[in-house]
Design a protein around this motif. Structure first.
Motif, PDB file in Angstrom:
ATOM      1  N   LYS A  80      51.249  52.030  14.788  1.00 34.49           N
ATOM      2  CA  LYS A  80      50.060  52.245  15.617  1.00 34.49           C
ATOM      3  C   LYS A  80      50.063  51.294  16.818  1.00 34.49           C
ATOM      4  CE  LYS A  80      45.825  51.556  14.393  1.00 34.49           C
ATOM      5  NZ  LYS A  80      44.623  51.426  13.581  1.00 34.49           N
ATOM      6  N   HIS A  86      40.868  57.082   9.109  1.00 33.89           N
ATOM      7  CA  HIS A  86      40.701  55.638   8.912  1.00 33.89           C
ATOM      8  C   HIS A  86      41.758  54.848   9.686  1.00 33.89           C
ATOM      9  CE1 HIS A  86      41.096  51.931   6.213  1.00 33.89           C
ATOM     10  NE2 HIS A  86      40.102  51.749   7.057  1.00 33.89           N
ATOM     11  N   HIS A 130      41.564  42.605   6.448  1.00 29.59           N
ATOM     12  CA  HIS A 130      40.752  43.053   7.587  1.00 29.59           C
ATOM     13  C   HIS A 130      39.260  42.966   7.312  1.00 29.59           C
ATOM     14  CE1 HIS A 130      40.034  45.122  11.320  1.00 29.59           C
ATOM     15  NE2 HIS A 130      39.153  45.867  10.686  1.00 29.59           N
ATOM     16  N   HIS A 160      35.939  44.044   8.378  1.00 31.00           N
ATOM     17  CA  HIS A 160      35.546  45.181   9.212  1.00 31.00           C
ATOM     18  C   HIS A 160      34.425  44.857  10.202  1.00 31.00           C
ATOM     19  CE1 HIS A 160      38.023  47.279   6.355  1.00 31.00           C
ATOM     20  NE2 HIS A 160      38.033  48.294   7.179  1.00 31.00           N
ATOM     21  N   SER A 161      34.527  45.509  11.354  1.00 27.43           N
ATOM     22  CA  SER A 161      33.579  45.241  12.439  1.00 27.43           C
ATOM     23  C   SER A 161      32.306  46.065  12.263  1.00 27.43           C
ATOM     24  CB  SER A 161      34.219  45.590  13.771  1.00 27.43           C
ATOM     25  OG  SER A 161      34.275  47.002  13.883  1.00 27.43           O
TER      26      SER A 161
HETATM   27  C1  HEM Z   1      34.752  53.508   3.705  1.00 26.73           C
HETATM   28  C2  HEM Z   1      34.996  52.315   4.058  1.00 26.73           C
HETATM   29  C3  HEM Z   1      35.764  51.941   5.301  1.00 26.73           C
HETATM   30  C4  HEM Z   1      35.478  52.214   6.605  1.00 26.73           C
HETATM   31  C5  HEM Z   1      34.295  52.984   7.141  1.00 26.73           C
HETATM   32  C6  HEM Z   1      36.516  51.632   7.392  1.00 26.73           C
HETATM   33  C7  HEM Z   1      36.587  51.697   8.779  1.00 26.73           C
HETATM   34  C8  HEM Z   1      37.506  51.025   9.538  1.00 26.73           C
HETATM   35  C9  HEM Z   1      37.464  50.900  10.968  1.00 26.73           C
HETATM   36  C10 HEM Z   1      36.430  51.515  11.882  1.00 26.73           C
HETATM   37  C11 HEM Z   1      38.519  50.147  11.344  1.00 26.73           C
HETATM   38  C12 HEM Z   1      38.899  49.731  12.784  1.00 26.73           C
HETATM   39  C13 HEM Z   1      38.669  48.260  13.000  1.00 26.73           C
HETATM   40  C14 HEM Z   1      37.220  47.873  12.799  1.00 26.73           C
HETATM   41  O1  HEM Z   1      36.344  48.429  13.460  1.00 26.73           O
HETATM   42  O2  HEM Z   1      36.981  46.998  11.944  1.00 26.73           O
HETATM   43  C15 HEM Z   1      39.240  49.801  10.147  1.00 26.73           C
HETATM   44  C16 HEM Z   1      40.392  49.061  10.133  1.00 26.73           C
HETATM   45  C17 HEM Z   1      41.065  48.701   8.982  1.00 26.73           C
HETATM   46  N1  HEM Z   1      40.726  49.002   7.701  1.00 26.73           N
HETATM   47 FE1  HEM Z   1      39.090  50.015   7.134  1.00 26.73          FE
HETATM   48  N2  HEM Z   1      37.418  51.015   6.566  1.00 26.73           N
HETATM   49  C18 HEM Z   1      36.990  51.190   5.269  1.00 26.73           C
HETATM   50  C19 HEM Z   1      37.613  50.735   4.138  1.00 26.73           C
HETATM   51  C20 HEM Z   1      38.804  50.054   4.092  1.00 26.73           C
HETATM   52  C21 HEM Z   1      39.496  49.655   2.908  1.00 26.73           C
HETATM   53  C22 HEM Z   1      39.024  49.916   1.494  1.00 26.73           C
HETATM   54  C23 HEM Z   1      40.637  49.020   3.296  1.00 26.73           C
HETATM   55  C24 HEM Z   1      41.745  48.399   2.473  1.00 26.73           C
HETATM   56  C25 HEM Z   1      41.947  48.586   1.240  1.00 26.73           C
HETATM   57  C26 HEM Z   1      40.657  49.026   4.735  1.00 26.73           C
HETATM   58  C27 HEM Z   1      41.651  48.476   5.512  1.00 26.73           C
HETATM   59  C28 HEM Z   1      41.649  48.422   6.872  1.00 26.73           C
HETATM   60  C29 HEM Z   1      42.637  47.740   7.645  1.00 26.73           C
HETATM   61  C30 HEM Z   1      43.834  46.982   7.114  1.00 26.73           C
HETATM   62  C31 HEM Z   1      42.269  47.902   8.980  1.00 26.73           C
HETATM   63  C32 HEM Z   1      42.964  47.277  10.178  1.00 26.73           C
HETATM   64  C33 HEM Z   1      43.491  48.243  11.141  1.00 26.73           C
HETATM   65  C34 HEM Z   1      44.013  47.558  12.400  1.00 26.73           C
HETATM   66  O3  HEM Z   1      44.317  46.356  12.372  1.00 26.73           O
HETATM   67  O4  HEM Z   1      44.108  48.282  13.378  1.00 26.73           O
HETATM   68  N3  HEM Z   1      39.532  49.662   5.176  1.00 26.73           N
HETATM   69  N4  HEM Z   1      38.599  50.352   9.060  1.00 26.73           N
END
Ligand code: HEM
Length: 712
Positions: A264, A367, A402, A404-405
């Motif tokens: 990405k 996601h 991470h 989340h924001s």
């Molecule tokens: C339903 C729940 C979740 C939502 C709505 C969500 C949403 C997002 C969003 C919008 C981002 C973009 C960066 C940000 O705004 O923070 C993101 C990045 C990320 N999420 Fe989630 N997330 C969820 C659950 C999870 C889970 C359970 C994991 C890991 C087990 C995870 C791992 C990550 C990682 C590693 C990134 C980093 C991506 C990057 O560096 O570009 N997320 N997520």
């Protein structure tokens, strides 16, 4: 130059001040020169050998026949013979007429020419061409022939310019802005990205071809703009390919989130570089055009630099929003944990976040952290990953931890379908350190009190075994971000309570009745959490102990809990502090086996048919947690022929084999005659990951079902 037998023209510079033409043409013809790449909108001079030969200073407008300048700047004379007219015409390099081209020394001067051998009027021509000369102090140096820009292809040059400006200034800006600023509209965002990306690709290819076709001698007349154009033409294809690869990786890769993010990021960085290159392409194109064609285009004015300026404002707004923390929505719909489980078994793609039930079926593919990280958590609690406390994958150098924001929080609000209906409703309060104590130095029990000194609002002890395994979320804002940590409820680890359990195991039941206040489910004056000792742990645990005036936000009890069934097999694999999630179950079994429960509490477990096998791994006995309590209950059960508890301890210092796939298979095989209800894993991140992978294999081989195990 010679274009016809006996006709010729010579151009020279006199005294660094004048340009002089020596032209010889046949009678009844004309030869014209223009200063530019086309005959449109240029300063011209015409040599007419009609009955009265003349040299005229002209200016050509867009579409009309050239106009005679009101100010004639050529001083000319001619001689004739029977067949030809010889002209000598001189003009200042820089005249006072605004219609005249200013000819500068030390610059390349593009010129066009046209002639007619049939007629001396400027209505038609039979031949034309263009060339570039270099006007230096020393005179004129003929450079090369150039491409003559006709009106038709001038139109195409403009089409090329306008469309590529639209593509690389407007569309590519929209492409980046939508992706960065409008993540919250995830349902349409990816489609906009695809459509705009395809448009960029198609327009770049078509409009580059239009540009190439207009330039027949592109390789001889290679300018910076052409080089950039060729690079963009080829690399835009690779950009789209890298996007397709990144997207397919995002959906397909399992246990390789860091790779997903690498793909990405490559696409992201590549896109940004292409955007910059596109900008250089557009600006050099405008320069190229303005050097040749008059009037100049002002296309550069609304160029991306302008967008970038407005972009700074948008970026600041975005950063402010991103780092805020909007509250999660509450849901009117309440469902029990059993209902949640039943829905998952029926195929609904649900996860838990705090006490919120989210439907991730549509969001998974969008996601940004990859589909896999959500898919692997269907039916589970994603809080510790969402808050950035843990990562599912821990072997990569680029472990994606991470936090989340606010954008993710906004998305979560759109995914909520219900809220957990729990016996004890979760509370949120600001709290600070009050005191701490420990059974053994590896852990500490921290007592917290409310910042405002009011009643705590949290329960100290739970009679309901469904509360076992629930956790509290402790949060502290450091600079711009929250640091979050989940602490499992472990009431029996409070040193006084632990002491009582050891006494019970020695047969001293009266201590239990003497300390009844420890075993009452009521809102107490204090509230405690058990954590790894602050000396060995950083982050929130250390902060809790060292910065005793700090205020922490505490929320709980949250999570699924262990969901202990009244009968059947329950297995836990733990390491280090992971055992803390299960110690209250061991404590409950002590009270159960010693008949200390009230009838209401007693009915929760069928002592004959309930089994709990606890596997615990520690460095050595010294570094163990709740070892005496677990070992004590194990000895008691053995002595009394009770089967409800079995304790298997492994000390890693003793170099025993690591638990692996074969070992889990063996444990399940040995106990296959007992109905497996729950299999829990709670250890350090790497151990959890290994078990998670092994258990996924067992699901694939139909040994167990995904809903039977839980990685805590
Ligand atoms: C339903 C729940 C979740 C939502 C709505 C969500 C949403 C997002 C969003 C919008 C981002 C973009 C960066 C940000 O705004 O923070 C993101 C990045 C990320 N999420 Fe989630 N997330 C969820 C659950 C999870 C889970 C359970 C994991 C890991 C087990 C995870 C791992 C990550 C990682 C590693 C990134 C980093 C991506 C990057 O560096 O570009 N997320 N997520």
């Amino acid at each position: 130059m010679n274009y016809q037998e006996g006709s010729q023209a010579r151009i020279e510079i006199l005294n660094k001040t004048y340009i002089r033409y020596n032209v010889q043409i046949k009678k009844g013809q004309y030869l014209a020169f223009g200063y530019g790449y086309s005959m449109k909108n240029v300063d011209m001079v015409i040599f007419q050998s009609s009955t009265i030969p003349q040299v005229l200073d002209l200016y050509s407008n867009d579409e009309a026949i050239p106009q005679i300048d009101s100010q004639q700047d050529y001083i000319s004379n001619f001689t004739t013979n029977s067949t030809h007219v010889n002209f000598v015409a001189t003009r200042l390099l820089e005249t006072t007429d605004s219609n005249d081209k200013v000819i500068k020394l030390g610059e390349a001067l593009p010129m066009v020419w046209a002639y007619s051998i049939l007629n001396s009027n400027l209505i038609k021509h039979e031949g034309k061409g263009s060339f570039e000369i270099y006007v230096s102090n020393a005179g004129i140096n003929y450079q090369r022939e150039t491409t003559f820009i006709e009106w038709d292809n001038l139109l195409m040059v403009r089409v090329h310019g306008w469309f590529l400006w639209f593509t690389w200034s407007l569309l590519s800006y929209i492409q980046m802005a939508v992706n960065r600023y409008l993540k919250i509209f995830w349902k349409v965002n990816m489609w906009i990205h695809r459509i705009v990306g395809t448009l960029i690709l198609i327009l770049t290819i078509i409009m580059s071809i239009v540009g190439f076709r207009n330039h027949k001698h592109i390789f001889e007349d290679l300018s910076g703009h052409h080089v950039i154009g060729i690079i963009i033409f080829f690399s835009v294809n690779l950009l789209v390919a890298s996007g397709i690869i990144a997207r397919s990786r995002q959906i397909r890769l399992k246990w390789k989130t860091s790779k997903i993010l690498i793909f990405k990021n490559i696409h992201k960085i590549y896109g940004k570089l292409m955007y910059l290159l596109g900008q250089v392409g557009v600006l050099t194109g405008i320069l190229h055009y303005n050097n040749r064609i008059k009037p100049e285009t002002i296309l550069w004015l609304p160029n991306a630099d302008t967008f970038l300026l407005s972009g700074i404002f948008v970026e600041i707004m975005y950063q402010v929003y991103r780092n805020r923390e909007s509250p999660f929505k509450k849901s009117q719909m309440k469902i029990t944990i059993q209902d949640f489980e039943a829905r998952v078994r029926s195929g609904q793609k649900l996860v838990l976040l705090d006490d919120l039930v989210l439907d991730i079926s549509k969001f998974m593919e969008s996601h940004p952290g990859g589909k896999f990280s959500l898919e692997a958590n269907i039916g589970r609690d994603v809080s510790k990953f969402f808050y950035g406390g843990y990562s599912m994958e821990n072997y990569s150098q680029f472990t994606p931890l991470h936090s989340h924001s606010n954008i993710a929080r906004y998305i979560v609000n759109g995914l909520i379908i219900a809220q957990l209906d729990t016996q004890v409703i979760p509370e949120v309060a600001n709290m600070r350190f009050s005191s701490s104590s420990y059974v053994k130095t590896l852990t500490q029990t921290i007592v917290l009190e409310r910042e405002d000194g009011k009643e705590v609002g949290f329960h100290k002890f739970f009679k309901d075994i469904q509360m076992i395994g629930k956790y509290y979320l402790v949060r502290k804002r450091f600079r711009r971000q929250f640091v979050n940590r989940h602490y499992t409820v472990a009431n029996c680890m409070e040193p006084k309570a632990y002491e009582v359990y050891l006494e019970i195991l020695k047969g001293n039941k009266s201590v239990y009745f003497e300390n009844q206040e420890l075993f009452q489910q009521k809102v107490g004056g204090s509230f405690s959490i058990t954590s790894k000792n602050y000396k060995t742990k950083s982050g929130v645990s250390r902060r809790l102990h060292e910065f005793q005036t700090d205020i922490f936000q505490v929320q709980g009890p949250l999570g699924k809990g262990l969901q202990i069934q009244s009968s059947g097999l329950h297995i836990a694999f733990t390491a280090g502090t992971g055992i803390l999630a299960f110690v209250d179950l061991v404590a409950h079994l002590i009270r159960k086996n010693f008949n200390l429960l009230t009838p209401e509490e007693d009915s929760q477990i069928n002592i004959e048919e309930f089994r709990f096998i606890l596997y615990a791994s520690f460095k050595n006995e010294e570094d163990s947690i709740a070892y005496e309590m677990c070992q004590g209950l194990q000895n008691y059960c053995r002595k009394n022929g009770l089967k409800n508890f079995q304790f298997n301890v492994r000390f890693s210092d003793a170099n025993l084999n690591k638990w692996d796939y074969g070992f889990i298979e063996y444990v399940l095989g040995v106990n296959q005659d007992i109905d497996l209800q729950r299999l829990w894993v709670c250890g350090p991140p790497k151990m959890n990951e290994d078990f998670h992978k092994a258990l996924e294999n067992l699901v694939q081989n139909n040994f167990i079902e995904s809903s039977q195990y839980e990685i805590l």
